[in-house]
Design a protein around this motif. Structure first.
Motif, mmCIF file in Angstrom:
data_model
loop_
_atom_site.group_PDB
_atom_site.id
_atom_site.type_symbol
_atom_site.label_atom_id
_atom_site.label_comp_id
_atom_site.label_asym_id
_atom_site.label_seq_id
_atom_site.Cartn_x
_atom_site.Cartn_y
_atom_site.Cartn_z
ATOM 1 N N LEU A 67 9.692 12.421 6.668
ATOM 2 C CA LEU A 67 8.804 12.934 5.620
ATOM 3 C C LEU A 67 9.432 14.153 4.945
ATOM 4 C CD1 LEU A 67 6.168 13.091 4.017
ATOM 5 C CD2 LEU A 67 5.182 14.382 5.945
ATOM 6 N N ASN A 68 9.949 15.067 5.714
ATOM 7 C CA ASN A 68 10.559 16.271 5.141
ATOM 8 C C ASN A 68 11.761 15.929 4.264
ATOM 9 O OD1 ASN A 68 8.664 17.955 6.303
ATOM 10 N ND2 ASN A 68 9.899 18.347 8.120
ATOM 11 N N ALA A 69 12.549 14.941 4.663
ATOM 12 C CA ALA A 69 13.696 14.514 3.848
ATOM 13 C C ALA A 69 13.218 13.919 2.517
ATOM 14 C CB ALA A 69 14.543 13.495 4.615
ATOM 15 N N TYR A 70 12.148 13.133 2.561
ATOM 16 C CA TYR A 70 11.582 12.586 1.325
ATOM 17 C C TYR A 70 11.075 13.717 0.421
ATOM 18 C CZ TYR A 70 11.627 7.582 2.443
ATOM 19 O OH TYR A 70 11.996 6.291 2.699
ATOM 20 N N LYS A 71 10.365 14.678 0.996
ATOM 21 C CA LYS A 71 9.820 15.790 0.208
ATOM 22 C C LYS A 71 10.943 16.590 -0.465
ATOM 23 C CE LYS A 71 5.419 16.631 2.521
ATOM 24 N NZ LYS A 71 4.645 17.581 3.337
ATOM 25 N N LYS A 72 12.035 16.757 0.233
ATOM 26 C CA LYS A 72 13.164 17.511 -0.316
ATOM 27 C C LYS A 72 13.828 16.735 -1.459
ATOM 28 C CE LYS A 72 17.443 19.784 1.024
ATOM 29 N NZ LYS A 72 18.372 20.071 2.120
ATOM 30 N N LYS A 73 14.012 15.430 -1.274
ATOM 31 C CA LYS A 73 14.707 14.613 -2.265
ATOM 32 C C LYS A 73 13.814 14.239 -3.450
ATOM 33 C CE LYS A 73 17.793 10.668 -2.638
ATOM 34 N NZ LYS A 73 18.490 9.602 -1.952
ATOM 35 N N TYR A 74 12.507 14.159 -3.214
ATOM 36 C CA TYR A 74 11.552 13.732 -4.246
ATOM 37 C C TYR A 74 10.421 14.759 -4.340
ATOM 38 C CZ TYR A 74 14.012 9.357 -3.367
ATOM 39 O OH TYR A 74 14.990 8.395 -3.203
ATOM 40 N N PRO A 75 10.702 15.959 -4.888
ATOM 41 C CA PRO A 75 9.728 17.053 -4.850
ATOM 42 C C PRO A 75 8.525 16.914 -5.790
ATOM 43 C CG PRO A 75 11.694 17.735 -6.028
ATOM 44 C CD PRO A 75 11.982 16.385 -5.448
ATOM 45 N N THR A 76 8.647 16.108 -6.847
ATOM 46 C CA THR A 76 7.552 15.980 -7.816
ATOM 47 C C THR A 76 7.402 14.516 -8.230
ATOM 48 O OG1 THR A 76 8.920 16.225 -9.796
ATOM 49 C CG2 THR A 76 8.148 18.274 -8.749
ATOM 50 N N THR A 77 6.323 14.225 -8.959
ATOM 51 C CA THR A 77 6.115 12.862 -9.447
ATOM 52 C C THR A 77 7.191 12.470 -10.464
ATOM 53 O OG1 THR A 77 4.531 13.672 -11.092
ATOM 54 C CG2 THR A 77 3.634 12.833 -9.011
ATOM 55 N N TYR A 78 7.832 13.437 -11.079
ATOM 56 C CA TYR A 78 8.962 13.157 -11.966
ATOM 57 C C TYR A 78 10.086 12.485 -11.174
ATOM 58 C CZ TYR A 78 12.743 14.136 -15.326
ATOM 59 O OH TYR A 78 13.803 14.037 -16.205
ATOM 60 N N HIS A 79 10.214 12.866 -9.905
ATOM 61 C CA HIS A 79 11.246 12.317 -9.022
ATOM 62 C C HIS A 79 10.787 11.066 -8.276
ATOM 63 C CE1 HIS A 79 12.381 16.557 -9.559
ATOM 64 N NE2 HIS A 79 13.603 16.074 -9.579
ATOM 65 N N THR A 80 9.480 10.997 -7.946
ATOM 66 C CA THR A 80 9.004 9.834 -7.201
ATOM 67 C C THR A 80 8.821 8.628 -8.105
ATOM 68 O OG1 THR A 80 6.705 10.582 -7.389
ATOM 69 C CG2 THR A 80 7.865 11.113 -5.346
ATOM 70 N N LYS A 134 0.848 -1.203 0.000
ATOM 71 C CA LYS A 134 0.000 0.000 0.000
ATOM 72 C C LYS A 134 0.877 1.244 0.000
ATOM 73 C CE LYS A 134 -3.690 2.659 0.760
ATOM 74 N NZ LYS A 134 -3.405 3.904 0.068
ATOM 75 N N SER A 135 1.958 1.219 0.739
ATOM 76 C CA SER A 135 2.852 2.388 0.777
ATOM 77 C C SER A 135 3.502 2.607 -0.591
ATOM 78 C CB SER A 135 3.906 2.251 1.877
ATOM 79 O OG SER A 135 4.876 1.284 1.545
ATOM 80 N N ALA A 136 3.870 1.523 -1.283
ATOM 81 C CA ALA A 136 4.448 1.651 -2.626
ATOM 82 C C ALA A 136 3.425 2.232 -3.597
ATOM 83 C CB ALA A 136 4.949 0.295 -3.125
ATOM 84 N N GLU A 137 2.179 1.829 -3.445
ATOM 85 C CA GLU A 137 1.105 2.365 -4.289
ATOM 86 C C GLU A 137 0.940 3.867 -4.055
ATOM 87 O OE1 GLU A 137 -3.687 1.940 -4.161
ATOM 88 O OE2 GLU A 137 -2.571 0.052 -4.201
ATOM 89 N N ASP A 138 0.943 4.270 -2.778
ATOM 90 C CA ASP A 138 0.830 5.699 -2.457
ATOM 91 C C ASP A 138 2.013 6.482 -3.024
ATOM 92 O OD1 ASP A 138 -1.602 5.424 -1.109
ATOM 93 O OD2 ASP A 138 -0.624 5.068 0.822
ATOM 94 N N TRP A 139 3.217 5.933 -2.878
ATOM 95 C CA TRP A 139 4.408 6.575 -3.432
ATOM 96 C C TRP A 139 4.245 6.778 -4.937
ATOM 97 C CZ3 TRP A 139 9.231 8.118 -1.409
ATOM 98 C CH2 TRP A 139 10.203 8.431 -2.372
ATOM 99 N N SER A 140 3.829 5.721 -5.607
ATOM 100 C CA SER A 140 3.694 5.752 -7.066
ATOM 101 C C SER A 140 2.621 6.739 -7.524
ATOM 102 C CB SER A 140 3.390 4.346 -7.593
ATOM 103 O OG SER A 140 4.468 3.475 -7.280
ATOM 104 N N ASN A 141 1.688 7.074 -6.625
ATOM 105 C CA ASN A 141 0.672 8.087 -6.907
ATOM 106 C C ASN A 141 1.128 9.485 -6.500
ATOM 107 O OD1 ASN A 141 -1.217 6.294 -7.997
ATOM 108 N ND2 ASN A 141 -1.997 5.759 -5.976
#
Length: 144
Positions: free
Chosen positions: A75-88, A36-43
């Motif tokens: 969460l903040n570290a993820y947001k910084k490293k993966y700012p858009t769906t292009y990155h996620t 489920k977490s991978a699905e959320d990430w992919s979205n």
């Protein structure tokens, strides 16, 4: 003497009745939470992805840059490293092993595959899952 042994045996059986652990169900529930977490990430939903993590300042994320403590900091570290769906991009997991550590505590080792516009990534991880308030959550994540 036989009666004493029988009483002892019955007592031990009754004492262990509350300690029934269904490892197969636990592992299935843990894998479902991870998927489920991978699905959320992919979205592109990083907060949804983080729902599988323990919402505590004691959460540990261990990566190549050291240890991050706390749900909000992770969460903040993820947001910084993966700012858009292009990155996620699109995230999938392959579970290699699961190990029962104790009641309500498992270790899971696996591989991750991240397909994305900014370049694919893959690596390995070990997660410690703990059942807290009826929910399986990651309390420690070591990802490379």
């Amino acid at each position: 003497m036989k009666n004493n042994i029988l009483i002892l045996f019955i007592g031990l059986m009754l004492a262990n009745c509350g300690e029934v652990i269904n490892k197969e169900k636990d592992i299935e529930d843990i894998k479902n939470a991870l998927n489920k977490s991978a699905e959320d990430w992919s979205n592109g939903d990083l907060e949804g992805y983080m729902n599988v993590y323990w919402k505590s300042d004691k959460l540990q994320f261990i990566g190549k840059n050291g240890i991050t403590y706390g749900w909000e900091n992770t969460l903040n570290a993820y947001k910084k490293k993966y700012p858009t769906t292009y990155h996620t991009g699109s995230l999938t997991f392959k579970v290699l092993s699961t190990d029962f550590l104790s009641k309500n505590l498992y270790s899971l080792t696996g591989e991750y595959y991240l397909k994305r516009g900014s370049g694919d990534l893959n690596g390995i991880f070990t997660l410690i899952f703990k059942k807290i308030e009826g929910k399986w959550v990651i309390v420690s994540d070591h990802t490379q």
